[in-house]
Scaffold this motif. Structure first.
Motif, mmCIF file in Angstrom:
data_model
loop_
_atom_site.group_PDB
_atom_site.id
_atom_site.type_symbol
_atom_site.label_atom_id
_atom_site.label_comp_id
_atom_site.label_asym_id
_atom_site.label_seq_id
_atom_site.Cartn_x
_atom_site.Cartn_y
_atom_site.Cartn_z
ATOM 1 N N PRO A 180 0.801 -1.240 0.000
ATOM 2 C CA PRO A 180 0.000 0.000 0.000
ATOM 3 C C PRO A 180 0.822 1.272 0.000
ATOM 4 C CG PRO A 180 -0.175 -1.176 2.102
ATOM 5 C CD PRO A 180 0.530 -2.091 1.167
ATOM 6 N N LEU A 181 2.123 1.198 0.299
ATOM 7 C CA LEU A 181 2.898 2.439 0.195
ATOM 8 C C LEU A 181 3.081 2.846 -1.263
ATOM 9 C CD1 LEU A 181 3.475 1.979 3.283
ATOM 10 C CD2 LEU A 181 5.544 3.314 2.831
ATOM 11 N N GLU A 182 2.855 1.932 -2.187
ATOM 12 C CA GLU A 182 2.869 2.273 -3.622
ATOM 13 C C GLU A 182 1.437 2.338 -4.167
ATOM 14 O OE1 GLU A 182 5.742 2.722 -5.395
ATOM 15 O OE2 GLU A 182 7.297 1.528 -4.445
ATOM 16 N N SER A 183 0.597 1.350 -3.770
ATOM 17 C CA SER A 183 -0.746 1.259 -4.367
ATOM 18 C C SER A 183 -1.752 2.162 -3.675
ATOM 19 C CB SER A 183 -1.255 -0.183 -4.278
ATOM 20 O OG SER A 183 -1.555 -0.517 -2.927
ATOM 21 N N ASN A 184 -1.458 2.570 -2.437
ATOM 22 C CA ASN A 184 -2.388 3.289 -1.564
ATOM 23 C C ASN A 184 -3.591 2.444 -1.158
ATOM 24 O OD1 ASN A 184 -1.196 5.908 -1.061
ATOM 25 N ND2 ASN A 184 -1.324 6.173 -3.268
ATOM 26 N N GLY A 185 -3.449 1.132 -1.287
ATOM 27 C CA GLY A 185 -4.490 0.252 -0.761
ATOM 28 C C GLY A 185 -5.406 -0.280 -1.832
ATOM 29 N N SER A 186 -5.872 -1.501 -1.618
ATOM 30 C CA SER A 186 -6.745 -2.131 -2.594
ATOM 31 C C SER A 186 -7.645 -3.133 -1.880
ATOM 32 C CB SER A 186 -5.886 -2.852 -3.638
ATOM 33 O OG SER A 186 -6.704 -3.484 -4.574
ATOM 34 N N LEU A 187 -8.922 -3.145 -2.242
ATOM 35 C CA LEU A 187 -9.946 -3.870 -1.494
ATOM 36 C C LEU A 187 -9.805 -3.555 -0.011
ATOM 37 C CD1 LEU A 187 -10.600 -7.431 -2.946
ATOM 38 C CD2 LEU A 187 -11.931 -5.343 -3.201
#
Ligand code: SF4
Length: 728
Positions: A180-187
Motif C-alpha cells: 500500500p505504500l505504492e498502491s495506496n491500498g486495494s480492497l
C-alpha cells in the motif's frame, strides 16, 4: 494590461485510486485546474495527497485525450471526428446488424477498472450489459480481485461482503502480497494508508510483511519475510495447521465447517510447507502464535496473492485465520464496512458456474467470464463466437494475460465500440470511440469502494465544470445502451435514454420498498442525483430508514461525513444457507487436492512477478508528464546474484510459455534470488499517446499465459510465471 481572472476553489473526491482522498481544487476563470491540495478538512483523508492526485489537473485535461466521437475507416485505419448523433446512429446501424445475423451471444463486453470509480460505471454500465443480453461479459475483476470475491461469496454468501483490516485499531497486521505504500491500498479503502501503518507501529502494534520483494511497505514493517511466489496458500495452511495443533483457537462467531477445515489443513504442517514457501517452519509456527496471542490482529492479502494460481484458497484462508483467532467481525480485526448508499440487494447465496464459457467451459463468477478466455471467444469459430464488442474504460491488450494474442483477436471483430478517453492499444481496434467528459465534468460518489472502507464515511461531489454541448458520461453510456439494441437513442427521436432508465430504477425501487408515493420528495438536479438520493435515504443511515442522511446532508458537508468506526455486522451480512460463516466451503475443499498435488513441486529456476508503482495505475496514467520519471520505470528487477549467475548485461531476453520480451534490467538486492519483477500496464505504442510512447516500456502480458488460471475464480495468473533469461 492582462485581464484579471478569478479563480475558484472546489472540493471533490479523487477518482484515481481506491483511497478516495478529498481534494481541494483551484480552477481558473476558464475552468482549468491550476492547483491541487489534499482537503485538510476531509475527516477520512485529512489532507493526504499522493503524486497521482497532485497531477489531477494534467490528467483532467490531457491534450492527447479524445474529446469528440471518432469513427475509424477500416480500409485506411484512420480516424475522423463525427457528431454525437452521427456516432450513435452509426453504432445503431452496425452493432444490431451483427447481433441479428449471429445471435445475442455474438456480442461481448469488457469493462476496465476505472468503472469502479465513476457514477456512470456503477449506475449505468449495468444497464448497458442488460441491454446486450449476452453472457460474454468480461472485466478487469478476473485480472485482479475475483479470488477475494469468490472466497467471500462462498464463506459469507455475498461476494461483496469483504472484510477489511481494522487498520486504525489493530495491534497486529500480517500482510501478504500487498504494497500500500505504492498502491495506496486495494480492497481496503484507506486514505493515507502509509500514515495508518506508521500509526499502528507508533501505538506499539506489529506489522509483518510477506512478499518476494522488500517493498516500500516492507521497509517500514517490523518484519519482512521473503516467500516463493505463488506459495501463499501453503504458508496460510501452515498457520491454520498450527492453530489447530497447538489449540490456539478462539472462534467467537457462529460458523460451520470447523472440522472440515482442520482436516483440510492436516497435510500442511509447517515443516512440510517450509520448503515450498521458503519460510522456516519455526517462523510459520511463530506467526500463528503471534496472531493468536495479539489482543487484536488481522491478516490481509492482496493482489500479489490474488493473481496467483491458488488465489481463492489463499483468500479463503485469510479470513479463516481471522475467524479462528477471534478476529473476524471484531474491532481491531477484520471487519465489514457499512456503506451509506444501498447497493445491489442480493437474496440468494452466492454460487459460481451458472453458465460456462463456450470454448474452454470455464465457469462464470459474479456474472462474468474470465478475461483470460476473451481471446478464445473471439478467435474460435462456431456458434456464439464474439463478433461485436463493447469496451468501457479498459485496455486489456496491456492488462490481460497473453496480450499479444488478444491484440490479434480484436483485429478480427466485425464491429467494436469503445467508451474511452484515449486511442490506446485496445481501442485502436474500435470502429467508434465515444469519449467521456473530463473528470471535473462528472459527479462523484464511491458506490463500490466505500463498501471496503476502514471507517464508515460518505462524500458526494457535484460536477465542477459545465458540460457545454457534450453529453455527460452517464448519458453517453445510456445512449449507447439504446443504440446497441437499435432503440431510439437521440433527442431528435424524442428519446432520453438516461432519464428513462433512471425513472425505471427509481420507481422500481420505490415500489419494492412500498414508497412509491414519495417520488416527488427525491432531491437532486437531475435523475442521476435523484437515484443517489434514493440510495442514501433507504440506506443504513438514511432519513427514510431512521437516520438523517440524504443528498442534501452530503451537499451541505462537502468535506465528507465521518460515520464512525467499523461495527460488528455478523450475522446481518450473511447470505449463506446456514446463516453462519462457512469456514470450509465445499468448492474450496475440492480445490485443495490441486494445492496438495503441487506441495512437493520444485520451484522453477526463475519466476516472474508484477509490481505496483506509486506514480502509475494500471495502463492509463503513463501519458501524464509529471508522473513519469523517478521509480516509475518499466524495468525488470532482478537480484544481482542472478545477474552474475546468468552472465547478464544491461538488458536480457525473457522467455515464457506465452512469449518473449527484451527488457532493461534493474539489479537490486530488494528482490529474492530466482524471482524477477516487471510492472504491468506498459508497452505503449500509439502515436496519439505522445508522453506514454516516449516512455513506452514493454507489455508484461506478452509473457503471462492465458491458459493458466486460479480454478475457482477464473482469475488470471500474473505471479509465479516460469521464465528463462538469457543475455540480450
Ligand atoms: S492516494 Fe489515490 S485517492 Fe489519494 S490522492 Fe492519490 S490517487 Fe488520489
Amino acid at each position: 494590461m492582462a485581464p484579471i481572472t478569478q479563480s475558484r476553489t472546489h472540493l471533490r473526491t479523487c477518482p484515481l485510486c481506491e483511497a478516495v482522498c478529498g481534494l481541494e481544487l483551484t480552477l481558473d476563470a476558464d475552468d482549468h485546474v491550476v492547483a491541487v491540495r489534499g482537503d485538510q478538512n476531509d475527516p477520512f483523508s485529512n489532507g493526504f495527497l499522493c503524486p497521482k492526485g497532485a497531477s489531477f489537473g494534467q490528467l483532467d485535461e490531457d491534450p492527447d485525450r479524445v474529446t469528440e466521437p471518432l469513427v475509424r475507416d477500416r480500409a485506411t485505419d484512420t480516424w475522423r471526428r463525427v457528431s454525437w448523433d452521427d456516432a450513435f446512429d452509426y453504432i445503431a446501424e452496425q452493432f444490431p446488424a451483427v447481433v441479428a445475423e449471429y445471435g445475442k451471444q455474438s456480442a461481448g463486453a469488457y469493462l476496465g477498472n476505472p468503472n469502479a470509480h465513476t457514477v456512470a460505471g456503477m449506475l449505468y454500465v449495468p444497464m448497458l450489459l442488460r441491454a446486450l443480453g449476452t453472457k460474454n461479459i468480461f472485466s478487469a475483476t478476473t485480472a485482479d480481485q475475483m479470488p477475494k470475491q469468490v472466497a467471500s461469496g462462498l464463506m459469507f454468501g455475498d461476494p461483496m461482503a469483504v472484510p477489511v483490516p481494522d487498520l486504525d485499531r489493530t495491534d497486529y497486521l500480517l500482510m501478504l502480497g500487498a504494497n500500500p505504500l505504492e498502491s495506496n491500498g486495494s480492497l481496503c479503502t484507506a486514505p493515507n494508508f502509509p500514515g495508518r501503518l506508521k500509526a499502528l507501529r507508533r501505538r506499539g502494534g506489529r506489522l509483518v510483511v510477506v512478499d518476494p520483494r522488500v517493498t516500500r511497505t516492507a521497509k517500514i514493517a517490523d518484519e519482512h519475510l521473503f516467500i516463493q511466489p505463488g506459495s501463499d496458500a501453503y504458508l496460510l495452511f501452515g498457520i491454520v495447521h498450527t492453530l489447530f495443533a497447538e489449540h490456539l483457537l478462539d472462534l467467537r462467531i457462529e460458523a460451520t465447517g470447523l472440522d472440515e477445515l482442520r482436516a483440510a489443513a492436516a497435510p500442511f504442517d509447517p515443516p512440510t510447507v517450509a520448503a515450498r514457501t521458503g519460510i522456516p517452519a519455526s517462523t510459520i509456527e511463530r506467526l500463528a502464535r503471534e496472531l493468536a496471542a495479539a489482543p487484536t490482529a488481522a491478516v490481509y492479502a492482496r493482489i500479489g496473492t490474488c493473481t496467483a494460481e491458488f488465489g481463492t484458497i489463499t483468500q479463503w484462508l485469510v479470513d479463516a485465520i481471522n475467524a479462528l483467532t477471534g478476529n473476524l467481525d471484531s474491532p481491531g480485526g477484520a471487519m465489514f464496512a457499512t456503506a451509506a448508499a444501498l447497493g445491489i440487494v442480493r437474496t440468494k447465496p452466492f454460487r459460481t458456474g451458472r453458465w460456462t464459457s463456450r470454448v474452454r467451459a470455464l465457469p462464470e463468477a459474479m456474472g462474468e467470464l474470465p478475461v483470460a478466455t476473451l481471446a478464445d471467444e473471439i478467435l474460435t469459430p462456431g456458434e456464439g463466437r464474439i463478433r461485436a464488442l463493447v469496451t468501457v474504460a479498459g485496455n486489456p491488450v496491456l492488462s490481460a494475460p497473453s496480450g499479444a494474442r488478444l491484440d490479434t483477436a480484436l483485429a478480427q471483430l466485425d464491429f467494436m465500440v469503445s467508451v474511452d478517453r484515449y486511442v490506446n492499444e485496445t481501442t485502436r481496434h474500435a470502429d467508434v470511440i465515444l469519449p467521456p467528459p473530463r473528470p471535473t465534468q462528472s459527479p462523484h460518489y464511491d458506490f463500490a469502494l466505500l463498501r471496503f472502507a476502514v471507517r464508515n464515511y460518505a462524500r458526494y461531489s457535484r460536477p465542477l465544470v459545465p458540460l457545454g454541448d457534450r453529453p455527460s458520461e452517464a448519458a453517453v453510456v445510456a445512449r449507447l445502451a439504446a443504440a446497441l439494441t437499435g432503440a431510439p437513442h437521440s433527442a431528435a427521436d424524442g428519446a432520453d435514454p438516461m432519464a428513462a432508465a433512471d425513472e425505471l430504477v427509481i420507481m422500481g425501487l420505490l415500489q419494492k420498498m412500498q414508497l412509491a408515493d414519495r417520488r416527488d420528495e427525491l432531491l437532486g438536479e437531475d435523475t442521476t442525483e435523484q437515484r443517489i438520493d434514493l440510495m442514501l435515504r433507504i440506506g443504513p443511515y438514511g432519513d427514510w430508514n431512521g437516520g438523517t442522511l440524504n443528498l442534501r446532508t452530503l451537499l451541505d458537508n462537502p468535506h465528507g461525513i465521518d460515520l464512525g468506526p467499523l461495527q460488528p455486522r455478523l450475522p446481518d451480512v450473511l447470505l449463506t444457507t446456514s446463516a453462519r460463516v462457512d469456514l470450509a466451503p465445499q468448492q474450496l475443499l475440492d480445490d485443495v487436492s490441486r494445492l496438495r498435488s503441487q506441495l512437493t513441486t520444485v520451484a522453477p529456476e526463475m519466476v516472474l512477478i508484477g509490481r505496483r508503482q506509486l506514480r502509475s495505475n494500471n495502463s492509463w496514467m503513463h501519458n501524464i508528464e509529471p508522473l513519469m520519471g523517478g521509480s516509475n520505470r518499466c524495468t525488470l528487477q532482478i537480484n544481482p546474484a542472478d545477474v552474475a549467475r546468468l552472465g547478464l548485461g544491461d538488458r536480457a531476453v525473457v522467455k515464457s510459455a506465452a512469449g518473449t520480451l527484451t527488457v532493461a534490467l534493474e539489479p537490486t538486492e530488494t528482490i529474492m534470488p530466482g524471482v524477477v519483477s516487471l510492472p504491468h500496464g506498459w508497452g505503449h505504442s500509439q502515436l496519439t499517446h505522445t508522453v506514454a510512447r516516449a516512455h513506452a516500456g514493454v507489455n508484461a502480458n506478452v509473457l503471462t499465459d492465458d491458459s493458466v488460471l486460479d480454478v475457482p475464480s477464473g482469475n488470471a495468473v500474473f505471479n509465479g510465471v516460469p521464465i528463462t533469461l538469457v543475455p540480450a
